[in-house]
Structures are given as structure tokens and as C-alpha cells.
Design a protein around this motif. Structure first.
Motif, PDB file in Angstrom:
ATOM      1  N   GLN A  27      19.241 -41.887 -47.797  1.00 53.54           N
ATOM      2  CA  GLN A  27      18.431 -42.405 -48.902  1.00 53.54           C
ATOM      3  C   GLN A  27      16.953 -42.112 -48.677  1.00 53.54           C
ATOM      4  O   GLN A  27      16.234 -41.754 -49.618  1.00 53.54           O
ATOM      5  CB  GLN A  27      18.651 -43.899 -49.088  1.00 53.54           C
ATOM      6  N   ASP A  28      16.503 -42.216 -47.427  1.00 53.83           N
ATOM      7  CA  ASP A  28      15.110 -41.881 -47.114  1.00 53.83           C
ATOM      8  C   ASP A  28      14.799 -40.436 -47.483  1.00 53.83           C
ATOM      9  O   ASP A  28      13.737 -40.148 -48.047  1.00 53.83           O
ATOM     10  CB  ASP A  28      14.821 -42.112 -45.630  1.00 53.83           C
ATOM     11  N   GLN A  29      15.710 -39.536 -47.176  1.00 48.67           N
ATOM     12  CA  GLN A  29      15.514 -38.119 -47.486  1.00 48.67           C
ATOM     13  C   GLN A  29      15.573 -37.860 -48.994  1.00 48.67           C
ATOM     14  O   GLN A  29      14.799 -37.069 -49.531  1.00 48.67           O
ATOM     15  CB  GLN A  29      16.546 -37.251 -46.753  1.00 48.67           C
ATOM     16  N   ILE A  30      16.486 -38.520 -49.674  1.00 53.16           N
ATOM     17  CA  ILE A  30      16.583 -38.385 -51.132  1.00 53.16           C
ATOM     18  C   ILE A  30      15.266 -38.804 -51.778  1.00 53.16           C
ATOM     19  O   ILE A  30      14.753 -38.121 -52.666  1.00 53.16           O
ATOM     20  CB  ILE A  30      17.764 -39.215 -51.682  1.00 53.16           C
ATOM     21  N   GLN A  31      14.703 -39.909 -51.284  1.00 55.28           N
ATOM     22  CA  GLN A  31      13.429 -40.406 -51.822  1.00 55.28           C
ATOM     23  C   GLN A  31      12.271 -39.465 -51.478  1.00 55.28           C
ATOM     24  O   GLN A  31      11.488 -39.088 -52.353  1.00 55.28           O
ATOM     25  CB  GLN A  31      13.137 -41.810 -51.270  1.00 55.28           C
ATOM     26  N   SER A  32      12.163 -39.086 -50.214  1.00 53.90           N
ATOM     27  CA  SER A  32      11.016 -38.275 -49.797  1.00 53.90           C
ATOM     28  C   SER A  32      11.057 -36.873 -50.409  1.00 53.90           C
ATOM     29  O   SER A  32      10.007 -36.286 -50.655  1.00 53.90           O
ATOM     30  CB  SER A  32      10.922 -38.194 -48.273  1.00 53.90           C
ATOM     31  N   ARG A  33      12.235 -36.364 -50.668  1.00 53.49           N
ATOM     32  CA  ARG A  33      12.370 -35.043 -51.295  1.00 53.49           C
ATOM     33  C   ARG A  33      12.383 -35.126 -52.831  1.00 53.49           C
ATOM     34  O   ARG A  33      12.446 -34.114 -53.499  1.00 53.49           O
ATOM     35  CB  ARG A  33      13.629 -34.340 -50.790  1.00 53.49           C
ATOM     36  N   ASP A  34      12.351 -36.339 -53.384  1.00 47.52           N
ATOM     37  CA  ASP A  34      12.347 -36.558 -54.834  1.00 47.52           C
ATOM     38  C   ASP A  34      13.545 -35.877 -55.510  1.00 47.52           C
ATOM     39  O   ASP A  34      13.423 -35.284 -56.579  1.00 47.52           O
ATOM     40  CB  ASP A  34      11.016 -36.071 -55.429  1.00 47.52           C
ATOM     41  N   VAL A  35      14.689 -35.988 -54.873  1.00 46.34           N
ATOM     42  CA  VAL A  35      15.889 -35.265 -55.311  1.00 46.34           C
ATOM     43  C   VAL A  35      16.375 -35.700 -56.696  1.00 46.34           C
ATOM     44  O   VAL A  35      16.768 -34.854 -57.503  1.00 46.34           O
ATOM     45  CB  VAL A  35      17.019 -35.406 -54.259  1.00 46.34           C
TER      46      VAL A  35
END
Length: 191
Positions: A27-35
């Protein structure tokens, strides 16, 4: 060249902050990458250019009868009762919602081609190029790229619409499949 955009495993249990994976590094990566936002824009662009959008979901019956309970991946899914086909967690995130006439391919394993009608539908429609993205890069995305390549499709990966539990894992995944696809940015891929 007839094309399609496959939006893969963008389901609430995997990508929504309130889903089963909502408090994980994924979820952190989804948020930081604005997926989510990037994928929504890619869907809008594909539709505006007349490129059909299709959805692939990993989902199971309520009793998870299709899940291999001894699998490192599917065992915990069955045990925790997530990714049920008709429950909120198994549905596509509202921001990416499919239209009524768009394909909903439900798969019981990692690859979108395994035990689904995807290949038959793609061939019937004369599709030659698959644009794809999803969560996670090391699972469904790698499988789609490799399996699509081996079925003689031209595959284009929308790299900025994908994520893994870590940036390093995402980078490694993209690096390992780069020879089987064209790696592109969603803002220019459909031009």
C-alpha cells in the motif's frame, strides 16, 4: 494493430487503503507511486483512443474452493477469506471501475491466461498488442508479460501504473521482463 489494455488485480483487497493489504508495504508503494490515479488516467486515455479496456481479477468462490491451500500465495488468501469474487474486497477499486461492456476476466492463479478465457477472447477479437499494468509487478504483471509474449502478442508494460511491496522489487521485476515487452510510461504509451 488491434490493441487492448489489461488492468490487472486492481482490487480493493490489494490496492484500497481499507482492503486486506491496506496496512502493508504494498500500500505504501501504491500511494508513493500514485498508481490508482495514474491507472485511472491510463484507462481514460485508452478509452479516448478507442483502445478497449479489460479487467483481470484474481478471485475465488466464497469457500475458496479454487485456491491451492498449500500455496505460499493462495493458502493465506483462503485462510484469511480475502479476494472473494462477489465481495467488496474482490471487486475492482471504484476509481478504476469497469464499464458494463468491458471484460471481467476472473483467474484462480497468478497468470491472467491460466484457466481463463482471455486468450480465446483476444484471438477472437484479433488483438495483437496488449498494454498492461497492475499490482503486483512481481506476480500478475510478470506472468502477463511472459505469457503474452509466448502467445505471440506484442506486450507494452505501463511501468508507472504498477507496484510491488518495495521499490527494489518493482525495479528488479521490470528489469527481468524488459526483454519480453516494451516498457513505457502511461502518459506516452498510447500515442
Amino acid at each position: 494493430m488491434r490493441s487492448i489494455y489489461l488492468v490487472m488485480d486492481m482490487q480493493n483487497d490489494l490496492v484500497h487503503p481499507e482492503g486486506a493489504s491496506g496496512k502493508t508495504p504494498l500500500q505504501d508503494q501504491i500511494q508513493s507511486r500514485d498508481v490508482i490515479n495514474r491507472t485511472a488516467k491510463a484507462i481514460e486515455t485508452a478509452r479516448s483512443k478507442g483502445i478497449p479496456v479489460a479487467y483481470v481479477r484474481v478471485a475465488f468462490s466464497d469457500d475458496h474452493r479454487e485456491a491451492n491451500t498449500s500455496s505460499q500465495v493462495f493458502g493465506p488468501i483462503a485462510k484469511n477469506g480475502i479476494l472473494k469474487m462477489n465481495a467488496w474486497g474482490g471487486q475492482v477499486h471504484d476509481a478504476l471501475a469497469p464499464k458494463e461492456d468491458e471484460w471481467d476476466i476472473v483467474k484462480p492463479r497468478v497468470s491472467p491466461f491460466y484457466a481463463t478465457q482471455l486468450e480465446v477472447l483476444l484471438k477472437k477479437e484479433g488483438v495483437e498488442r496488449i498494454y498492461c499494468s497492475g499490482v503486483s509487478t512481481q506476480a500478475v504483471v510478470q506472468a502477463a508479460v511472459r505469457d503474452g509474449h509466448d502467445r505471440d502478442f506484442d506486450v507494452v508494460l505501463l511501468e508507472d501504473c504498477c507496484a510491488c511491496p518495495s521499490a527494489q522489487e518493482h525495479e528488479n521485476s521490470v528489469g527481468s521482463i524488459g526483454r519480453f515487452c516494451t516498457v513505457a510510461n502511461s502518459e506516452s504509451a498510447f500515442e
